[in-house]
Design an enzyme around this catalytic site. Structure first.
Site, PDB file in Angstrom:
ATOM      1  N   ASP A  32       5.857  19.355  17.326  1.00 35.32           N
ATOM      2  CA  ASP A  32       6.570  18.316  16.574  1.00 35.32           C
ATOM      3  C   ASP A  32       6.904  17.105  17.460  1.00 35.32           C
ATOM      4  O   ASP A  32       7.029  17.214  18.674  1.00 35.32           O
ATOM      5  CB  ASP A  32       7.864  18.918  15.994  1.00 35.32           C
ATOM      6  N   ASN A  80       3.903  18.992   4.475  1.00 33.48           N
ATOM      7  CA  ASN A  80       3.328  17.739   4.984  1.00 33.48           C
ATOM      8  C   ASN A  80       2.410  17.045   3.968  1.00 33.48           C
ATOM      9  O   ASN A  80       2.084  15.866   4.141  1.00 33.48           O
ATOM     10  CB  ASN A  80       2.550  17.979   6.289  1.00 33.48           C
TER      11      ASN A  80
HETATM   12  C1  IPE Z   1       6.680  20.948  11.379  1.00 32.38           C
HETATM   13  O1  IPE Z   1       6.951  19.614  11.600  1.00 32.38           O
HETATM   14  C2  IPE Z   1       5.278  21.120  10.895  1.00 32.38           C
HETATM   15  C3  IPE Z   1       4.240  20.868  11.886  1.00 32.38           C
HETATM   16  C4  IPE Z   1       4.407  20.714  13.167  1.00 32.38           C
HETATM   17  C5  IPE Z   1       2.894  20.839  11.357  1.00 32.38           C
HETATM   18  P1  IPE Z   1       7.607  18.712  10.447  1.00 32.38           P
HETATM   19  O2  IPE Z   1       7.980  17.420  11.065  1.00 32.38           O
HETATM   20  O3  IPE Z   1       6.705  18.642   9.285  1.00 32.38           O
HETATM   21  O4  IPE Z   1       8.848  19.586  10.058  1.00 32.38           O
HETATM   22  P2  IPE Z   1      10.259  19.167   9.488  1.00 32.38           P
HETATM   23  O5  IPE Z   1      10.010  18.246   8.327  1.00 32.38           O
HETATM   24  O6  IPE Z   1      10.953  18.470  10.627  1.00 32.38           O
HETATM   25  O7  IPE Z   1      10.907  20.469   9.126  1.00 32.38           O
HETATM   26  C1  IPE Z   2       4.236  17.083  13.733  1.00 33.88           C
HETATM   27  O1  IPE Z   2       4.545  15.765  14.178  1.00 33.88           O
HETATM   28  C2  IPE Z   2       2.783  17.171  13.314  1.00 33.88           C
HETATM   29  C3  IPE Z   2       2.552  17.104  11.869  1.00 33.88           C
HETATM   30  C4  IPE Z   2       3.457  17.244  10.978  1.00 33.88           C
HETATM   31  C5  IPE Z   2       1.189  16.895  11.431  1.00 33.88           C
HETATM   32  P1  IPE Z   2       5.229  14.770  13.166  1.00 33.88           P
HETATM   33  O2  IPE Z   2       4.154  14.018  12.437  1.00 33.88           O
HETATM   34  O3  IPE Z   2       6.179  15.522  12.287  1.00 33.88           O
HETATM   35  O4  IPE Z   2       6.017  13.771  14.084  1.00 33.88           O
HETATM   36  P2  IPE Z   2       7.575  13.463  14.001  1.00 33.88           P
HETATM   37  O5  IPE Z   2       8.290  14.777  14.086  1.00 33.88           O
HETATM   38  O6  IPE Z   2       7.837  12.766  12.704  1.00 33.88           O
HETATM   39  O7  IPE Z   2       7.841  12.591  15.180  1.00 33.88           O
HETATM   40 MG    MG Z   3       8.111  16.209  12.580  1.00 26.99          MG
END
Ligand code: IPE
Ligand code: IPE
Ligand code: MG
Length: 307
Positions: A32, A80
């Site tokens: 993340d 997502n």
């Molecule tokens: C968790 O990250 C999912 C992935 C790393 C693919 P998110 O950014 O989607 O999760 P939340 O929204 O903070 O729970």
């Molecule tokens: C996690 O990184 C990866 C995916 C969800 C694909 P994020 O895209 O959630 O990045 P942040 O957490 O918003 O910075």
């Molecule tokens: Mg994230």
């Protein structure tokens, strides 16, 4: 320069300490913080995901160096899908390119790394589904190490699908409801050929302390060791990884200490005449554990807990 020297020294120190103890067999990673990393640098957001993909490659090397058998990475959750279309398309494109690179990468074949996707992959764009199939097919006979890519994945959905599948089998007379136990449930989760074993350690970068619907069953609720850290995924370093391994090792030592304390307490609570009964109980429990060794990790763990 000075900090580079200190960093390398610290990395060697941690590696040496970690190699003295058992390392996890299965690490799961919530990668993340990619967009926040890009925002901080003032670059386009999906560039953060591109940098993140490079970190993933490095982490796979570190897992290999430590002899980790299974690595599961959270690439895209069912939640997502609610991101805007441009962002989804950019992320899918990066994942597709990375899968094609994995297919060509000699390390994949030297290490005999089996690559599998888990999740509702039918919801993904066709070209990404094709890329998944190419790398899965090319590596399906490998049994060296496993890379599981959770994509279009949601933990609750995975459990629901397993329940629906078992209910259908019960109705068709292919499964007896009374036979359903932990190992039967494990077999009905997303396996893509081979069951995904229990997770020993979950790592989450990016500063949030939650597991976002990731592997709830395999992480035994969230009973496995967990390491939450502040760096965004693109800046996750080897020392962060090694610290996570150390957290797992401390947790395992605590678990062993608690188990031996319990046996000592049990013996202390028994009178002399009752000790023979206790010995019988322990012999029985150990016998059950040895039997469970032939089945899934979930069964193994619950039996050990009973001791
Ligand atoms: C968790 O990250 C999912 C992935 C790393 C693919 P998110 O950014 O989607 O999760 P939340 O929204 O903070 O729970
Ligand atoms: C996690 O990184 C990866 C995916 C969800 C694909 P994020 O895209 O959630 O990045 P942040 O957490 O918003 O910075
Ligand atoms: Mg994230």
């Amino acid at each position: 320069m000075f900090f580079d020297v200190i960093y390398r020294g610290y990395e060697r120190l941690l590696t040496g300490e970690i190699r003295k103890h058992h390392t996890p067999d299965h690490i799961a990673v919530i990668m993340d913080g990619n967009r926040r990393y890009a925002d901080r640098l003032g670059i386009i957001r999906h560039q953060g995901h591109t940098y993140g993909a490079k970190t993933t490659e490095r982490v796979l090397d570190w897992c290999w160096e430590l002899g980790v058998k299974q690595t599961t990475i959270y690439a895209f959750s069912t939640e997502n899908f609610s991101r805007n279309e441009d962002e989804r398309a950019a992320i899918f494109d990066i994942i597709k390119k990375k899968l094609d690179e994995l297919l060509r990468d000699p390390r994949t074949h030297e290490r005999r790394m089996r690559v599998r996707a888990i999740g509702e992959t039918h919801l993904l764009p066709d070209d990404l589904q094709d890329a998944i199939k190419r790398v899965e097919d090319a590596t399906c006979s490998y049994e060296g190490i496993y890379l599981n890519i959770a994509i279009a994945y949601g933990g609750q959905r995975e459990i629901l699908d397993a329940v629906l599948d078992m209910a259908r089998k019960v109705r068709a007379g292919e499964l007896r409801a009374d036979d359903v136990d932990e190992s039967i449930i494990s077999e009905h989760l997303y396996t893509n050929g081979v069951a995904i074993p229990d997770v020993d350690l979950i790592i989450r970068t990016g500063g949030n302390i939650r597991t976002s619907n990731f592997l709830p069953w395999q992480a035994n609720g969230s009973e496995c060791a967990a390491y939450f850290c502040a760096p965004f995924w693109p800046e996750f370093r080897k020392i962060d990884f090694l610290r996570a391994i150390r957290v797992y090792q401390v947790r395992e030592q605590e678990r062993k200490r608690a188990a031996s304390r319990r046996i000592v307490d049990l013996l202390a609570a028994c009178g002399h005449a009752e000790l023979e009964d206790v010995a019988d109980h322990v012999r029985h429990a150990i016998g059950k554990r040895d039997m469970a060794n032939g089945y899934g990790g979930a069964v193994r763990k619950s039996h050990v807990n009973q001791i």
